[in-house]
Design an enzyme around this catalytic site. Structure first.
Site, PDB file in Angstrom:
ATOM      1  N   LYS A  29      68.188   1.098  91.712  1.00  0.00           N
ATOM      2  CA  LYS A  29      68.712   2.387  92.204  1.00  0.00           C
ATOM      3  C   LYS A  29      69.295   2.228  93.601  1.00  0.00           C
ATOM      4  O   LYS A  29      68.650   1.647  94.482  1.00  0.00           O
ATOM      5  CB  LYS A  29      67.571   3.419  92.266  1.00  0.00           C
ATOM      6  N   THR A  75      66.262  14.843  99.182  1.00  0.00           N
ATOM      7  CA  THR A  75      66.259  13.774  98.175  1.00  0.00           C
ATOM      8  C   THR A  75      64.863  13.189  97.958  1.00  0.00           C
ATOM      9  O   THR A  75      64.716  12.153  97.315  1.00  0.00           O
ATOM     10  CB  THR A  75      67.217  12.631  98.570  1.00  0.00           C
ATOM     11  N   GLY A 116      61.685  12.350  96.240  1.00  0.00           N
ATOM     12  CA  GLY A 116      61.231  12.435  94.847  1.00  0.00           C
ATOM     13  C   GLY A 116      62.319  12.201  93.814  1.00  0.00           C
ATOM     14  O   GLY A 116      62.083  12.331  92.612  1.00  0.00           O
ATOM     15  N   THR A 117      63.523  11.790  94.266  1.00  0.00           N
ATOM     16  CA  THR A 117      64.593  11.535  93.284  1.00  0.00           C
ATOM     17  C   THR A 117      64.207  10.381  92.354  1.00  0.00           C
ATOM     18  O   THR A 117      64.478  10.426  91.152  1.00  0.00           O
ATOM     19  CB  THR A 117      65.930  11.177  93.984  1.00  0.00           C
ATOM     20  N   GLY A 118      63.565   9.363  92.939  1.00  0.00           N
ATOM     21  CA  GLY A 118      63.208   8.181  92.143  1.00  0.00           C
ATOM     22  C   GLY A 118      62.201   8.537  91.053  1.00  0.00           C
ATOM     23  O   GLY A 118      62.374   8.173  89.878  1.00  0.00           O
ATOM     24  N   CYS A 119      61.137   9.277  91.445  1.00  0.00           N
ATOM     25  CA  CYS A 119      60.107   9.666  90.471  1.00  0.00           C
ATOM     26  C   CYS A 119      60.730  10.526  89.381  1.00  0.00           C
ATOM     27  O   CYS A 119      60.459  10.344  88.191  1.00  0.00           O
ATOM     28  CB  CYS A 119      59.005  10.490  91.150  1.00  0.00           C
TER      29      CYS A 119
END
Ligand SMILES: Nc1ncnc2c1ncn2[C@@H]1O[C@H](COP(=O)(O)OP(=O)(O)OP(=O)(O)O)[C@@H](O)[C@H]1O
Ligand SMILES: Cc1ncc(CO)c(N)n1
Ligand SMILES: [Mg+2]
Length: 577
Positions: free
Chosen positions: A242, A275, A277-280
């Protein structure tokens, strides 16, 4: 008064949700309904009727009548600020229509400033939670987030061996964006040895990818390509590196590698502080899409062997959801720190902001656009639905039903059966010209020509959620399409064709001119096939997203083989590096 209203609304919601999960034929929950009826008789009655209609239409609700609900189990840490971790996973899965159970590995004291404390759950108790859920609840996909100790990773590995699931999405959370460490260094080794070889997809951010590889910082898209390949060597079936934190990049670029092809997944970078928590959320959304489509995934996996096109599509859908959510929440103010949470529930807000489109059209769906033709089907003895099935199985990414000489009743019937095929493959289904037929069968949208129903009128009738495409030959047409609220334009005929009489061809130059002028994504159409598709895509215009074909697929004996051939030509010219 406001308090009483809130109480009534909560009771009405609880009652509706409770009734929704009752098996068919079971009496409604009398106690709650009685209270609501007494206090706000009419409104409650209406709400009840609406809930019943919704229940009839909602495939998830039908699932309660004995069919399985798609289910993701997240194994992750709690974020007290609820932007990331377990809380983000629950919200993302709920927003994607999937049930989510939770095994909590640690409790963090966290807000928009950073992480103030971490309390790790003892590994025996993580094991206990895993057993409780996995032994009972028919989990489809496990998604992992914060796994703070090597003991916890080992416990998870053992549980997955004891209770195998259909998919494993590993988000190797190690450092939060605020820079706080969320996993002990000893975790890295167990991750590499035990978890990565089991994973269907691993989704590290830039820092996590270099930590897993023990390599220097990743700074360029080229570094991300190399990292994706090196991580794939560690065993996961697919890798998504990512690039949310890639410096100086105008787009949000992620690199997807399926062991064979590298794909650059791009979306526009939203200017926002929200942004966290975008990964989770991205990993949960991939898990949710996998859970919903898992049977299809298994079916398609056989066909595509190691070329995992379907997982890439799920990943793209997830990325699209994050982009739309960030855009929607870009001005939210929650907390005083550097990085705030975003709002996962666009769908619930839709009524308040009626112009907002949750299922915004995904331009990459224009990649291989199949347009049917009944005369060709007749010539080769194919039924419409067999032809459409072969096209989507061969890799068509969107289908348009174009029926010129057919009774309306038959058109609606054909549309319904094609829609079912397309839905089961996650492929949008459009109707040519006939807005009434699109409405009658609840198709995903329409494609209209310059002399058909105007786009504005079609939009009015179809509402904001449906896809509308319009044929354009000139920059003026393209501008008008954008003003009128179309989603894409079809430009052509690029080459001469026998499916349309007296159709002026625009050639590759005309196509290029329209692409340069268009604010909307473009699909090229007219006389395109396996031999010239490359020359079309090689005009290299960013708005050109794919080719639409009729004869090249349907005026052939084997639609499946022809679609596969064209698909691989397009893959080569678009993605192969
Ligand atoms: N500003 C942005 N606009 C659009 N997409 C973004 C933006 N920031 C991140 N993304 C996307 O969100 C997803 C998550 O990426 P990111 O690299 O931020 O993960 P992460 O660092 O693990 O997230 P977090 O730790 O905050 O949960 C990726 O698809 C990325 O491209
Ligand atoms: C609990 C938790 N999990 C994951 C992340 C990564 O965003 C975070 N900040 N907190
Ligand atoms: Mg980030």
């Amino acid at each position: 008064m406001a308090y009483a209203q809130a109480l009534c609304a909560s009771i009405s919601y609880a009652s509706a949700s409770f009734n929704k999960v009752l098996p068919q034929g079971f009496p409604q929950s009398k106690g709650l309904s009685y209270f609501v009826m007494n206090s706000r008789a009419n409104q409650a009655k209406q709400a009840h009727i609406c809930a019943e209609i919704q229940r009839e239409r909602d495939p998830m609700a039908k699932d309660h009548a004995g069919i399985k609900v798609p289910h993701v189990l997240t194994v992750a840490g709690s974020d007290s600020g609820a932007g990331a971790g377990i809380q983000a996973d629950l919200k993302a899965c709920a927003a994607r229509g999937v049930y989510c159970s939770t095994v909590i590995t640690s409790v963090t004291a966290q807000n928009t400033v950073g992480v103030q404390g971490v309390n790790i759950v003892p590994e025996e108790f993580v094991a206990k939670q895993l057993k409780s859920v996995l032994s009972d609840m028919q989990v489809d996909v496990v998604k992992t987030g914060m796994l703070p100790s090597s003991g916890i990773v080992k416990v998870l590995h053992q549980s997955l061996k004891d209770f195998p699931v259909r998919g494993l999405v590993v988000d190797p959370v190690m450092v939060s964006t605020s820079g706080d460490v969320l996993a002990a260094p000893s975790v890295l080794q167990v991750f590499r040895e035990q978890l990565l070889p089991m994973a269907d997809i691993v989704t590290p951010n830039l820092k996590e990818a270099s930590a897993l590889l023990g390599s220097p910082k990743l700074e360029t898209v080229g570094d991300m390509h190399a990292a994706a390949k090196a991580l794939h060597d560690m065993g996961p079936r697919n890798v998504l590196v990512k690039g949310g934190d890639l410096p100086d990049s105008l787009d949000a670029i992620d690199i997807f590698y399926d062991g064979k092809n590298i794909f650059e997944l791009r979306s526009s970078r939203i200017k926002t502080r929200n942004t966290h928590g975008t990964g989770c959320s991205l990993a949960s959304c991939i898990a949710a899409e996998l859970a919903k489509g898992s049977s299809m995934l298994q079916a398609v996996k056989v066909k595509y062997a190691c070329n995992d096109v379907v997982l890439k599509q799920f990943t793209l859908a997830a990325k699209h959801y994050i982009e739309a959510s960030l855009d929607y929440s870009r001005d939210l103010v929650i907390g005083n720190g550097r990085q705030g949470p975003f709002d996962h529930f666009l769908r619930l807000k839709r009524n308040m902001h009626s112009t907002y489109r949750e299922n915004a059209f995904d331009p990459s769906d224009l990649f291989l656009y199949a347009v049917t033709d009944s005369r060709m089907n007749k010539k080769w003895g194919h039924s419409i639905s067999d032809a459409v099935k072969a096209a989507v199985e061969g890799g068509a990414t969107i289908v348009q039903l174009r029926e010129k000489d057919i009774e309306t009743r038959d058109f609606v019937e054909a549309a319904k059966s094609c829609l079912e095929i397309c839905r089961s493959h996650g492929v949008p289904f459009l109707i040519n010209d006939r807005v009434d037929v699109a409405l009658a069968c609840d198709a995903d949208g329409v494609h209209v020509g310059q002399s058909d129903m105007p786009v504005r009128v079609a939009r009015d009738l179809l509402g904001p959620e449906k896809i509308i495409g319009v044929s354009c030959k000139t920059p003026v047409h393209a501008e008008q399409a954008w003003v009128d609220g179309a989603d894409y334009i079809g430009c052509g005929g690029v080459f001469p064709t026998n499916t349309k009489e007296n159709n002026i061809t625009v050639g590759l130059d005309g196509l290029k001119t329209v692409c340069m002028a268009s604010k909307l994504p473009v699909v090229a159409i007219g006389g395109i096939g396996i031999l010239n598709a490359r020359s079309v895509m090689e005009i290299n215009e960013s708005q050109l997203k794919g080719v639409a074909v009729v004869s090249a697929l349907f005026d052939r004996e084997c639609v499946l083989t022809e679609t596969k051939k064209l698909h691989s030509v397009l893959m080569e010219v678009t993605y192969m590096k």
